[in-house]
Write a protein that holds these residues in place. Structure first.
Motif, mmCIF file in Angstrom:
data_model
loop_
_atom_site.group_PDB
_atom_site.id
_atom_site.type_symbol
_atom_site.label_atom_id
_atom_site.label_comp_id
_atom_site.label_asym_id
_atom_site.label_seq_id
_atom_site.Cartn_x
_atom_site.Cartn_y
_atom_site.Cartn_z
ATOM 1 N N ARG A 170 -37.351 20.150 1.618
ATOM 2 C CA ARG A 170 -37.151 18.721 1.832
ATOM 3 C C ARG A 170 -36.950 18.129 3.039
ATOM 4 O O ARG A 170 -37.224 17.251 3.633
ATOM 5 C CB ARG A 170 -36.375 18.115 0.706
ATOM 6 C CG ARG A 170 -37.058 17.531 -0.440
ATOM 7 C CD ARG A 170 -38.202 17.050 -0.489
ATOM 8 N NE ARG A 170 -38.184 15.807 0.096
ATOM 9 C CZ ARG A 170 -39.150 15.352 0.737
ATOM 10 N NH1 ARG A 170 -40.202 16.129 1.180
ATOM 11 N NH2 ARG A 170 -39.096 14.259 1.211
ATOM 12 N N VAL B 263 -27.876 24.208 -8.335
ATOM 13 C CA VAL B 263 -26.739 24.320 -8.118
ATOM 14 C C VAL B 263 -25.718 24.209 -9.284
ATOM 15 O O VAL B 263 -24.737 24.933 -9.392
ATOM 16 C CB VAL B 263 -26.080 23.013 -6.998
ATOM 17 C CG1 VAL B 263 -24.572 22.826 -6.600
ATOM 18 C CG2 VAL B 263 -27.020 23.131 -5.536
ATOM 19 N N THR C 32 -37.978 17.240 -6.703
ATOM 20 C CA THR C 32 -37.286 18.198 -5.997
ATOM 21 C C THR C 32 -35.751 18.089 -5.829
ATOM 22 O O THR C 32 -35.032 18.872 -6.172
ATOM 23 C CB THR C 32 -37.932 18.327 -4.528
ATOM 24 O OG1 THR C 32 -39.277 18.532 -4.765
ATOM 25 C CG2 THR C 32 -37.242 19.196 -3.911
ATOM 26 N N TRP C 33 -35.336 16.862 -5.661
ATOM 27 C CA TRP C 33 -33.718 16.486 -5.532
ATOM 28 C C TRP C 33 -33.061 17.089 -6.859
ATOM 29 O O TRP C 33 -32.062 17.639 -6.647
ATOM 30 C CB TRP C 33 -33.587 15.359 -5.024
ATOM 31 C CG TRP C 33 -33.746 15.177 -3.374
ATOM 32 C CD1 TRP C 33 -34.829 14.524 -2.922
ATOM 33 C CD2 TRP C 33 -32.973 15.907 -2.349
ATOM 34 N NE1 TRP C 33 -34.609 14.601 -1.574
ATOM 35 C CE2 TRP C 33 -33.692 15.377 -1.188
ATOM 36 C CE3 TRP C 33 -31.709 16.807 -2.349
ATOM 37 C CZ2 TRP C 33 -33.264 16.029 0.080
ATOM 38 C CZ3 TRP C 33 -31.721 17.293 -1.230
ATOM 39 C CH2 TRP C 33 -32.258 16.875 -0.016
ATOM 40 N N TYR D 173 -30.344 31.203 -8.654
ATOM 41 C CA TYR D 173 -30.070 29.522 -8.623
ATOM 42 C C TYR D 173 -29.737 28.877 -7.260
ATOM 43 O O TYR D 173 -30.471 27.743 -7.105
ATOM 44 C CB TYR D 173 -29.242 29.145 -9.701
ATOM 45 C CG TYR D 173 -29.456 29.745 -11.281
ATOM 46 C CD1 TYR D 173 -30.969 29.527 -11.546
ATOM 47 C CD2 TYR D 173 -28.735 30.225 -11.917
ATOM 48 C CE1 TYR D 173 -31.238 30.025 -13.079
ATOM 49 C CE2 TYR D 173 -29.059 30.624 -13.381
ATOM 50 C CZ TYR D 173 -30.311 30.430 -13.669
ATOM 51 O OH TYR D 173 -30.702 30.731 -14.867
ATOM 52 N N LEU E 161 -35.252 24.400 -2.155
ATOM 53 C CA LEU E 161 -35.668 23.186 -2.462
ATOM 54 C C LEU E 161 -35.146 22.106 -1.353
ATOM 55 O O LEU E 161 -35.943 21.324 -0.756
ATOM 56 C CB LEU E 161 -35.389 22.707 -3.910
ATOM 57 C CG LEU E 161 -36.126 23.430 -4.882
ATOM 58 C CD1 LEU E 161 -35.704 22.973 -6.280
ATOM 59 C CD2 LEU E 161 -37.524 23.075 -4.922
ATOM 60 N N VAL E 162 -33.866 22.164 -0.993
ATOM 61 C CA VAL E 162 -33.215 21.362 -0.193
ATOM 62 C C VAL E 162 -33.803 21.581 1.348
ATOM 63 O O VAL E 162 -33.966 20.584 2.168
ATOM 64 C CB VAL E 162 -31.998 21.433 -0.010
ATOM 65 C CG1 VAL E 162 -31.010 20.608 1.073
ATOM 66 C CG2 VAL E 162 -31.107 21.005 -1.458
ATOM 67 N N TRP F 235 -34.096 18.793 -9.268
ATOM 68 C CA TRP F 235 -34.011 20.149 -9.577
ATOM 69 C C TRP F 235 -33.176 21.127 -8.575
ATOM 70 O O TRP F 235 -32.561 21.967 -9.103
ATOM 71 C CB TRP F 235 -35.754 21.132 -9.575
ATOM 72 C CG TRP F 235 -36.256 20.720 -10.741
ATOM 73 C CD1 TRP F 235 -37.317 19.997 -10.956
ATOM 74 C CD2 TRP F 235 -36.264 21.451 -12.013
ATOM 75 N NE1 TRP F 235 -37.721 20.138 -12.365
ATOM 76 C CE2 TRP F 235 -36.968 21.193 -13.026
ATOM 77 C CE3 TRP F 235 -35.275 22.749 -12.169
ATOM 78 C CZ2 TRP F 235 -37.136 21.464 -14.122
ATOM 79 C CZ3 TRP F 235 -35.312 23.289 -13.576
ATOM 80 C CH2 TRP F 235 -36.252 22.797 -14.453
ATOM 81 N N ALA F 236 -32.911 20.518 -7.380
ATOM 82 C CA ALA F 236 -32.037 21.281 -6.512
ATOM 83 C C ALA F 236 -30.582 21.141 -7.232
ATOM 84 O O ALA F 236 -29.881 22.068 -7.041
ATOM 85 C CB ALA F 236 -32.156 20.807 -5.267
ATOM 86 N N ALA G 250 -31.847 26.469 -5.146
ATOM 87 C CA ALA G 250 -31.703 25.119 -4.573
ATOM 88 C C ALA G 250 -31.810 24.827 -3.102
ATOM 89 O O ALA G 250 -32.336 23.947 -2.720
ATOM 90 C CB ALA G 250 -30.013 24.977 -5.074
ATOM 91 N N LEU G 251 -31.379 26.005 -2.400
ATOM 92 C CA LEU G 251 -31.348 26.232 -0.883
ATOM 93 C C LEU G 251 -32.843 25.787 -0.427
ATOM 94 O O LEU G 251 -33.168 25.118 0.659
ATOM 95 C CB LEU G 251 -30.754 27.337 -0.407
ATOM 96 C CG LEU G 251 -30.838 27.698 1.033
ATOM 97 C CD1 LEU G 251 -29.826 26.544 1.461
ATOM 98 C CD2 LEU G 251 -30.267 28.944 1.424
#
Length: 192
Positions: A103, A137, A129-130, A92, A99-100, A132-133, A96-97
């Protein structure tokens, strides 16, 4: 040469969640180490089937099978269940990493994964995207707390029957955003 075949939604669901359900079933009849070995094999088989059907390397299942193999292998080799319990936190957190990071580099990582299935305006991809990121987390934190305070039985139950519904519920709550930013059909296809 034939075109890649997209798996049916039912087969895709089975390939995505089947290894986890097998893990739970085997754990209920045996122990965490046997269930971990089954998870490792089932995840690998699932990945291979997806790869053969789609004729491309599916990124998320590949990432999952690598982490299951590494952390499952450490769990079995060291006879320490901590490693398999940490795997969801890492996956997870890695999602997140990615996706961030995507972006921050000006990319739309979710469009790469889901673009063939849906067409959204740029702002829609960015918001999705934000969201889901942040959600990933949250899941990483939830797993970290869960494996540290729950018994192994409770953690396995939460992992199998808690996380899946939480993810599905979150995905459903994103439908209004996806509807709001969906590209019009005329914009998707060229005019004659």
């Amino acid at each position: 040469m034939s075109l890649p075949q997209a798996p049916s939604p039912l087969l895709k669901l089975l390939l995505d969640f089947g290894p986890l359900l097998l893990f739970f079933l085997v754990y209920g009849r045996s122990d965490l180490y046997t269930a971990t070995a089954v998870l490792m094999v089932a995840s690998t088989v699932s990945f291979i089937v997806l790869w053969r059907l789609e004729r491309r390397i599916p990124v998320m299942p590949l990432l999952n099978v690598v982490l299951v193999s590494v952390f499952g292998g450490l769990t079995l080799w060291l006879a320490d269940e901590t490693f398999i319990k940490m795997k969801p936190t890492l996956i997870y957190g890695l999602f997140a990493l990615l996706l961030v990071g995507g972006r921050l580099l000006g990319r739309q990582p979710l469009r790469v994964v889901f673009g063939p299935m849906m067409s959204l305006q740029e702002q829609g991809w960015t918001l999705l995207t934000w969201r889901w990121a942040i959600f990933f987390v949250f899941l990483a934190g939830l797993n970290e707390i869960a494996w540290r305070v729950l018994t192994t039985d409770q953690w396995v139950t939460l992992k199998t029957f808690g996380f899946i519904p939480i993810v599905m519920l979150f995905a459903l709550t994103q439908a209004p955003l996806m509807t709001r930013y969906k590209l019009a059909e005329e914009a998707e296809s060229p005019r004659s």
